[in-house]
Enzyme design. Structure first.
Site, PDB file in Angstrom:
ATOM      1  N   HIS A 140      26.616   4.700 -20.513  1.00  0.00           N
ATOM      2  CA  HIS A 140      27.549   5.866 -20.672  1.00  0.00           C
ATOM      3  C   HIS A 140      28.960   5.439 -21.374  1.00  0.00           C
ATOM      4  O   HIS A 140      29.462   4.347 -21.222  1.00  0.00           O
ATOM      5  CB  HIS A 140      27.978   6.267 -19.324  1.00  0.00           C
ATOM      6  CG  HIS A 140      28.470   7.810 -19.188  1.00  0.00           C
ATOM      7  ND1 HIS A 140      29.719   7.809 -19.676  1.00  0.00           N
ATOM      8  CD2 HIS A 140      28.078   8.871 -19.366  1.00  0.00           C
ATOM      9  CE1 HIS A 140      30.101   9.223 -19.782  1.00  0.00           C
ATOM     10  NE2 HIS A 140      28.896   9.906 -19.669  1.00  0.00           N
ATOM     11  N   GLY A 173      27.974  16.549 -17.469  1.00  0.00           N
ATOM     12  CA  GLY A 173      28.879  16.384 -16.766  1.00  0.00           C
ATOM     13  C   GLY A 173      29.414  17.385 -15.788  1.00  0.00           C
ATOM     14  O   GLY A 173      29.050  17.948 -14.708  1.00  0.00           O
ATOM     15  N   ASN A 193      25.287  14.443 -14.285  1.00  0.00           N
ATOM     16  CA  ASN A 193      25.997  13.090 -14.075  1.00  0.00           C
ATOM     17  C   ASN A 193      27.407  13.590 -13.250  1.00  0.00           C
ATOM     18  O   ASN A 193      28.211  14.243 -13.864  1.00  0.00           O
ATOM     19  CB  ASN A 193      26.292  12.552 -15.456  1.00  0.00           C
ATOM     20  CG  ASN A 193      27.264  11.361 -15.276  1.00  0.00           C
ATOM     21  OD1 ASN A 193      27.549  11.100 -14.081  1.00  0.00           O
ATOM     22  ND2 ASN A 193      27.709  11.013 -16.336  1.00  0.00           N
ATOM     23  N   LYS A 239      29.509  11.586 -12.011  1.00  0.00           N
ATOM     24  CA  LYS A 239      30.501  10.904 -12.216  1.00  0.00           C
ATOM     25  C   LYS A 239      31.269  10.424 -10.873  1.00  0.00           C
ATOM     26  O   LYS A 239      30.716  10.372  -9.889  1.00  0.00           O
ATOM     27  CB  LYS A 239      31.677  11.421 -13.173  1.00  0.00           C
ATOM     28  CG  LYS A 239      30.892  11.739 -14.585  1.00  0.00           C
ATOM     29  CD  LYS A 239      32.048  12.042 -15.529  1.00  0.00           C
ATOM     30  CE  LYS A 239      30.938  12.428 -16.914  1.00  0.00           C
ATOM     31  NZ  LYS A 239      31.694  12.595 -18.141  1.00  0.00           N
ATOM     32  N   GLY A 272      33.497  15.793 -22.115  1.00  0.00           N
ATOM     33  CA  GLY A 272      34.767  16.288 -21.145  1.00  0.00           C
ATOM     34  C   GLY A 272      35.870  17.183 -22.061  1.00  0.00           C
ATOM     35  O   GLY A 272      36.857  17.316 -21.709  1.00  0.00           O
ATOM     36  N   SER A 310      29.934  18.364 -22.962  1.00  0.00           N
ATOM     37  CA  SER A 310      30.469  19.589 -22.883  1.00  0.00           C
ATOM     38  C   SER A 310      29.335  20.875 -22.743  1.00  0.00           C
ATOM     39  O   SER A 310      29.401  21.652 -23.513  1.00  0.00           O
ATOM     40  CB  SER A 310      31.596  20.067 -23.944  1.00  0.00           C
ATOM     41  OG  SER A 310      32.592  19.258 -23.709  1.00  0.00           O
ATOM     42  N   GLU A 328      25.193  11.117 -26.999  1.00  0.00           N
ATOM     43  CA  GLU A 328      26.574  11.522 -26.385  1.00  0.00           C
ATOM     44  C   GLU A 328      27.641  11.404 -27.206  1.00  0.00           C
ATOM     45  O   GLU A 328      28.278  10.355 -26.971  1.00  0.00           O
ATOM     46  CB  GLU A 328      26.722  11.228 -25.149  1.00  0.00           C
ATOM     47  CG  GLU A 328      25.816  11.690 -23.910  1.00  0.00           C
ATOM     48  CD  GLU A 328      26.304  11.902 -22.404  1.00  0.00           C
ATOM     49  OE1 GLU A 328      26.194  12.873 -21.823  1.00  0.00           O
ATOM     50  OE2 GLU A 328      27.044  10.924 -22.038  1.00  0.00           O
ATOM     51  N   GLU A 356      31.835   6.078 -20.943  1.00  0.00           N
ATOM     52  CA  GLU A 356      32.871   5.985 -20.138  1.00  0.00           C
ATOM     53  C   GLU A 356      32.708   4.213 -19.549  1.00  0.00           C
ATOM     54  O   GLU A 356      33.633   3.707 -19.450  1.00  0.00           O
ATOM     55  CB  GLU A 356      33.027   6.739 -18.836  1.00  0.00           C
ATOM     56  CG  GLU A 356      33.680   8.217 -19.347  1.00  0.00           C
ATOM     57  CD  GLU A 356      33.168   9.389 -18.602  1.00  0.00           C
ATOM     58  OE1 GLU A 356      32.449   9.155 -17.461  1.00  0.00           O
ATOM     59  OE2 GLU A 356      33.311  10.656 -19.082  1.00  0.00           O
TER      60      GLU A 356
HETATM   61  P1  PGA Z   1      30.638  16.780 -20.102  1.00  0.00           P
HETATM   62  O1  PGA Z   1      29.925  15.020 -19.847  1.00  0.00           O
HETATM   63  O2  PGA Z   1      29.452  17.373 -19.615  1.00  0.00           O
HETATM   64  O3  PGA Z   1      31.634  16.789 -18.726  1.00  0.00           O
HETATM   65  O4  PGA Z   1      31.113  16.812 -21.205  1.00  0.00           O
HETATM   66  C1  PGA Z   1      29.020  14.695 -20.184  1.00  0.00           C
HETATM   67  C2  PGA Z   1      28.745  13.323 -19.880  1.00  0.00           C
HETATM   68  O5  PGA Z   1      29.675  12.566 -19.776  1.00  0.00           O
HETATM   69  O6  PGA Z   1      27.592  12.784 -19.563  1.00  0.00           O
END
Ligand code: PGA
Length: 247
Positions: free
Chosen positions: A92, A222, A7, A9, A167, A201, A161, A94
Site C-alpha cells: 500500500h 479506505g 481497507n 487502516k 484520501g 477516493s 491506487e 502508505e
Molecule cells: P481512500 O483510501 O478510499 O480513503 O482514498 C484508499 C486506500 O488507501 O486504499
C-alpha cells in the site's frame, strides 16, 4: 465476480468492528452476496470482523517480510492465515511512503504470502509528481516487475491506487482508471486472469460510473468503507436512500 475490499487502516476497536459486522450482516441478509466482499481490519480486530456465515472474507493490511523469528512487532503470513485471512494487502502506498518499504522488501512479503497460501492484493500507483511528468506507465512497469518471481498461475489481485487520489477526495477519472487498468492488463498478460482493482477516493457517489467506464474488477476503499452502509452501497448491495452525501 466483482471484488470490493474495505481497507480500514488504523481505525476500529473491537466493539466498533463488531458493530460494523452486525450492520453489514443486516444489510446483506442471509443470501449469498452477488459481489465478493473483503474486510481488512487492523490485526486486533480481525476476529471481531469475521463473518461466521462466510458472506465476506478477511485481509491483513500488511505482513512481515520474514517467516518467523526475532522481529518485534511484526505479524507473519502464517499468523494471518491462522487468524482467518484469505488476502493480504502488500505495498500500500502508505507502507511504501511512510514506512519506506521498497520493491525488494515487497518481493519478500509476496513470497511469504504465497508460502502461507494467501492471496496478495498488491498495490501500485504513481505520485502526483510522477503523473505530471508523464511517468505513470513507467512507474506501473517498475512496480509490477516486483511480481516477477511470483507464480503466474496463482490468483492475484492488483490494486491501481494513484497516490494523489488516496484520501484526497479527488478520485481518478473513470477514463484514467480505465487507461491504468489496460496498462496493467498488458504488464500482467503472462499471468492467469489477474484481477485489477481501482482505489483512491471511491465513494458511493462515484462508484458506479468508475466501475462501468474503467472496467476494473472492483475497488479498494479506505475512508468510505468505514461505514457499513456506505461500503455496501459502493458494492451495489445497498441503496443510498436517506444516506448523507459525501460520507
Ligand atoms: P481512500 O483510501 O478510499 O480513503 O482514498 C484508499 C486506500 O488507501 O486504499
Amino acid at each position: 465476480m466483482k471484488l470490493f475490499v474495505a481497507n480500514w487502516k488504523m481505525h476500529m476497536t473491537r466493539p466498533e468492528a463488531r458493530a460494523y459486522a452486525e450492520a453489514l450482516s443486516e444489510i446483506l441478509g442471509d443470501g449469498a452476496p452477488r459481489r465478493e466482499l473483503v474486510l481488512a481490519p487492523p490485526y486486533t480486530a480481525l476476529e471481531a470482523a469475521r463473518d461466521l456465515k462466510g458472506r465476506w472474507s478477511l485481509a491483513g493490511q500488511n505482513v512481515a517480510a520474514e517467516a518467523r523469528g526475532a522481529f518485534t512487532g511484526e505479524v507473519s503470513a502464517a499468523m494471518l492465515s491462522d487468524a482467518g485471512c484469505r488476502y493480504v494487502i502488500v505495498g500500500h502506498s502508505e507502507r511504501r511512503r511512510i514506512f519506506g518499504e521498497g520493491e525488494e522488501t515487497l518481493a519478500k512479503k509476496l513470497a511469504r504470502v504465497r508460502e502461507a497460501g494467501l492471496v496478495p492484493i498488491y498495490c501500485v500507483g504513481e505520485t502526483g509528481e510522477e503523473r505530471a511528468a508523464g511517468q505513470t506507465s513507467k512507474i506501473l512497469a517498475r512496480q509490477t516487475a516486483t511480481l516477477a518471481a511470483d507464480s503466474s498461475d496463482s490468483p492475484l489481485v492488483v490494486a491501481y491506487e494513484p497516490v494523489w487520489a488516496i484520501g484526497t477526495g479527488v478520485a481518478a477519472t473513470p477514463r484514467d482508471a480505465g487507461e491504468a487498468r489496460a496498462r496493467l492488463a498488458e504488464l500482467l498478460s503472462a499471468r492467469r486472469s489477474p484481477r485489477v482493482l481501482y482505489g483512491g477516493s471511491v465513494t458511493p457517489e462515484n462508484a458506479e460510473e468508475l466501475l462501468e467506464v474503467s472496467r476494473v474488477d472492483g475497488f479498494l476503499i479506505g475512508r468510505a468503507s468505514l461505514n457499513a452502509r456506505s461500503f455496501a452501497a459502493i458494492a451495489g448491495l445497498s441503496s443510498l436512500d436517506g444516506y448523507p452525501a459525501g460520507v
